[in-house]
Motif scaffolding. Structure first.
Motif, PDB file in Angstrom:
ATOM      1  N   GLY A  83      78.925 107.229  71.700  1.00 17.66           N
ATOM      2  CA  GLY A  83      77.718 106.424  71.593  1.00 17.66           C
ATOM      3  C   GLY A  83      77.511 105.800  70.238  1.00 17.66           C
ATOM      4  N   GLU A  84      78.136 106.358  69.206  1.00 16.12           N
ATOM      5  CA  GLU A  84      77.943 105.827  67.859  1.00 16.12           C
ATOM      6  C   GLU A  84      78.741 104.551  67.612  1.00 16.12           C
ATOM      7  OE1 GLU A  84      75.575 107.000  65.917  1.00 16.12           O
ATOM      8  OE2 GLU A  84      75.194 108.337  67.602  1.00 16.12           O
ATOM      9  N   GLN A  85      79.380 104.041  68.655  1.00 17.98           N
ATOM     10  CA  GLN A  85      80.093 102.766  68.556  1.00 17.98           C
ATOM     11  C   GLN A  85      79.303 101.626  69.205  1.00 17.98           C
ATOM     12  OE1 GLN A  85      84.401 103.392  69.703  1.00 17.98           O
ATOM     13  NE2 GLN A  85      83.640 105.456  70.093  1.00 17.98           N
ATOM     14  N   VAL A  86      78.100 101.928  69.637  1.00 23.53           N
ATOM     15  CA  VAL A  86      77.307 100.957  70.394  1.00 23.53           C
ATOM     16  C   VAL A  86      76.030 100.609  69.630  1.00 23.53           C
ATOM     17  CG1 VAL A  86      76.022 100.557  72.542  1.00 23.53           C
ATOM     18  CG2 VAL A  86      78.185 101.823  72.591  1.00 23.53           C
ATOM     19  N   GLY A  87      75.718  99.305  69.526  1.00 23.74           N
ATOM     20  CA  GLY A  87      74.393  98.894  69.088  1.00 23.74           C
ATOM     21  C   GLY A  87      74.239  98.449  67.648  1.00 23.74           C
ATOM     22  N   TRP A  88      75.312  98.377  66.868  1.00 27.44           N
ATOM     23  CA  TRP A  88      75.136  98.007  65.460  1.00 27.44           C
ATOM     24  C   TRP A  88      74.708  96.552  65.264  1.00 27.44           C
ATOM     25  CZ3 TRP A  88      74.288 102.032  62.816  1.00 27.44           C
ATOM     26  CH2 TRP A  88      74.942 103.228  63.093  1.00 27.44           C
ATOM     27  N   PRO A  89      75.241  95.589  66.003  1.00 23.35           N
ATOM     28  CA  PRO A  89      74.694  94.229  65.868  1.00 23.35           C
ATOM     29  C   PRO A  89      73.211  94.158  66.235  1.00 23.35           C
ATOM     30  CG  PRO A  89      76.847  94.168  66.935  1.00 23.35           C
ATOM     31  CD  PRO A  89      76.440  95.612  66.865  1.00 23.35           C
ATOM     32  N   ALA A  90      72.788  94.971  67.219  1.00 21.39           N
ATOM     33  CA  ALA A  90      71.370  94.979  67.593  1.00 21.39           C
ATOM     34  C   ALA A  90      70.514  95.506  66.454  1.00 21.39           C
ATOM     35  CB  ALA A  90      71.170  95.834  68.853  1.00 21.39           C
ATOM     36  N   LEU A  91      71.027  96.472  65.698  1.00 21.93           N
ATOM     37  CA  LEU A  91      70.286  96.971  64.540  1.00 21.93           C
ATOM     38  C   LEU A  91      70.116  95.863  63.507  1.00 21.93           C
ATOM     39  CD1 LEU A  91      70.483 100.367  62.818  1.00 21.93           C
ATOM     40  CD2 LEU A  91      70.857  98.346  61.418  1.00 21.93           C
ATOM     41  N   ALA A  92      71.181  95.103  63.266  1.00 22.46           N
ATOM     42  CA  ALA A  92      71.082  93.996  62.308  1.00 22.46           C
ATOM     43  C   ALA A  92      70.110  92.921  62.814  1.00 22.46           C
ATOM     44  CB  ALA A  92      72.468  93.400  62.056  1.00 22.46           C
ATOM     45  N   ASP A  93      70.084  92.692  64.118  1.00 32.04           N
ATOM     46  CA  ASP A  93      69.131  91.725  64.679  1.00 32.04           C
ATOM     47  C   ASP A  93      67.691  92.179  64.439  1.00 32.04           C
ATOM     48  OD1 ASP A  93      71.134  90.051  65.614  1.00 32.04           O
ATOM     49  OD2 ASP A  93      71.192  90.989  67.600  1.00 32.04           O
ATOM     50  N   ALA A  94      67.431  93.471  64.642  1.00 35.02           N
ATOM     51  CA  ALA A  94      66.082  93.979  64.418  1.00 35.02           C
ATOM     52  C   ALA A  94      65.701  93.870  62.955  1.00 35.02           C
ATOM     53  CB  ALA A  94      65.994  95.433  64.885  1.00 35.02           C
TER      54      ALA A  94
END
Length: 557
Positions: A424-435
């Motif tokens: 799961g730690e490979q998912v969602g990093w671009p979304a964090l930058a978007d936020a």
């Protein structure tokens, strides 16, 4: 594999039938060869009456004083085929999901080259920087060294089997079982210190076994080289050598500990790892602080999960083979020189449990036992020829792949994450930058020059470093791990602070004024990882100047 059929495997016998005709001739010839080898080398004292195993190929006997019997030929082409298949699978899947939080940190560390870092030696960040420069700043490019290291791990596993007398078929079995174990697949999929640590452990084990088998002191130089390179990646490899040395001192052959060669090997290790040891000493041994924090926070949970983790990250179906390998190393007369490896495993387990380490720390030594058990397994397959082994292998490989590799869609990761949360730690990093971008745009333009983006942990900071510039975000700062050493905001940055933090890390807000949540991270797949629901807070300023605040923000774990 039914319990009756498993008997020859667990007992450490290869399972070759000793009957009439050619089977009898083979067994008698093997027995005679083993006896001649033991008599010639002095491995068995006269009158002890130890006989070679009545089944299976004889393992090479120790030769403390001179040459040793030739090893079986190496199954180069079949092992290479196994490695090629593994490389193909890892390469195809290397671009799924995205970077892991540790990979983002390694990329950042690679941009700040040093002899050491707060939480690790320099090798993995250096490899991350090199890979991204040569193969591209993408998950696929970064993970090329991990893929190659896993292929090398499979080769070394086959060589380990050969070192303890396994024939070509058993060597191939060792390669296949290693390749489909969850640990090898997991660390081969992404760059981590564990990736190269696994390889270092197996190479060190191979060098020690060669030293014990041949009695040639010059192999201490290879032992020292393997240890030195391993220490440049992770200090954990030293615990393996401690366990092996304790095993040698306990059950022999102790003569390999005498003379100048062990000191020469230590000198080689020190020459290779000395730069990092000097860096750690100069900075007050921060890795020990990090290790203490891990043990204090996670030690109890790690001890509870110690045995289950070993089973999952090797494979529960491979346990009989490991048991056979341990029994073979301990009980087979021709392999009495290898007994320290059998002693080392329980000693290592005690060391890891005492330190509160993770269960997978001992998996490399389990692979050594697995390799030793493949000769009895090969004999069992020759004797029984039952079709059950193929479905069992496919089942083991499928379970390992689901646990370790990005096969499932991100929305279906709940099950594998129960065992391996790193998926799961490979998912969602671009979304964090978007936020974070949404929060940044709320800062008035005339205040942005004095504003600061602060990340609570190195994963968030690494994601902002990687994805932030394309979204118009400035450099981010963090007091976590080595990020704290790479610079703090200047005291002149006395404007708003955009704080990126995990949802439960509310304590950090006390260092700032006027904080309010302005965005939340949503990875879009409902993956319950560490950053899902993370808070983006906009604060009006700091409670103290950054120069005074920074030591309070520093965290080693």
């Amino acid at each position: 594999m039914d319990p009756v059929a498993l008997g020859p495997i667990v007992s450490g016998q290869s399972g070759r039938a000793v009957g009439r005709g050619a089977g009898v001739a083979d067994a008698e010839r093997h027995e005679q060869q083993s006896e001649r080898a033991a008599s010639a080398t002095g491995a068995v004292a006269p009158g002890e009456g130890i006989q070679a195993s009545p089944v299976g190929a004889p393992a090479p006997a120790a030769s403390p004083g001179g040459g040793s019997p030739p090893l079986p030929s190496f199954a180069l082409l079949p092992v290479a085929a196994v490695c090629s298949a593994l490389v193909g699978v890892l390469t195809v899947l290397s671009g799924r999901y995205g970077f892991h939080r540790d990979e983002l940190y390694f990329l950042a560390a690679g941009r700040h080259p040093a002899w050491g870092y707060v939480d690790q030696p320099p090798l993995t960040p250096l490899l991350a920087r090199t890979a991204s420069a040569l193969f591209g700043d993408t998950p696929e490019g970064l993970r090329v060294p991990a893929t190659l290291a896993s292929a090398a791990t499979v080769v070394v596993a086959a060589l380990l089997a050969r070192e303890v007398g396994a024939g070509r078929r058993a060597q191939v079995l060792a390669a296949v079982l290693t390749a489909v174990s969850a640990q090898v697949l997991a660390v081969g999929h992404m760059v981590s210190t564990a990736t190269f640590d696994l390889l270092a452990w197996l190479v060190l084990s191979l060098c020690v076994l060669r030293l014990l088998r041949t009695g040639e002191g010059r192999w201490w130089l290879a032992v020292g080289a393997a240890l030195g390179v391993g220490l440049l990646n992770k200090y954990l490899v030293a615990s393996l050598l401690v366990a092996l040395l304790a095993g040698i001192a306990a059950v022999g052959p102790r003569h390999v500990l005498r003379g100048a060669w062990p000191l020469a090997g230590a000198a080689v290790a020190l020459a290779l790892a000395g730069g990092n040891l000097w860096w750690q000493a100069r900075h007050g041994w921060p890795e020990l602080t990090v290790a203490h924090g891990i043990s204090a926070d996670d030690g109890a949970d790690n001890r509870i999960a110690f045995v289950p983790e070993q089973l999952v990250f090797l494979s529960p179906l491979f346990v009989p083979v490991c048991v056979a390998g341990w029994r073979r190393l301990w009980r087979e007369p021709a392999l009495r020189w290898a007994r320290p490896a059998a002693v080392a495993y329980p000693l290592l387990c005690l060391l890891v449990l005492a330190a509160g380490g993770k269960g997978y720390y001992t998996v490399p030594l389990l692979i050594v036992l697995l390799a030793a058990g493949c000769e009895p397994l090969a004999g069992w397959l020759r004797r029984y020829r039952r079709p059950v082994w193929a479905p069992a292998l496919v089942c083991a490989a499928a379970i390992s792949a689901v646990v370790a590799l990005p096969l499932l869609p991100p929305s279906a990761l709940a099950l594998p994450m129960a065992v391996n949360k790193e998926q799961g730690e490979q998912v969602g990093w671009p979304a964090l930058a978007d936020a974070a971008r949404r929060g940044w745009l709320l800062i008035p333009r005339d205040e942005r020059a004095r504003a600061v983006v602060l990340a609570q942990n190195y994963g968030e900071a690494g994601a902002l470093d990687r994805y932030g510039p394309a979204r118009g975000l400035p450099r981010s700062y963090s007091g976590h791990m080595s990020y704290a050493d790479w610079g703090r905001p200047p005291d002149s940055a006395d404007g708003p602070v955009l704080l990126v933090r995990q949802r439960d890390a509310t304590d950090i807000e006390r260092h700032f004024t006027g904080c309010r949540e302005v965005a939340r991270v949503d990875n879009g797949h409902d993956v319950d990882n560490e950053e899902q629901g993370a808070s983006i807070d906009l604060c009006s300023g700091t409670a103290q100047p950054w120069s005074k605040l920074w030591p309070q923000l520093r965290r080693y774990y």
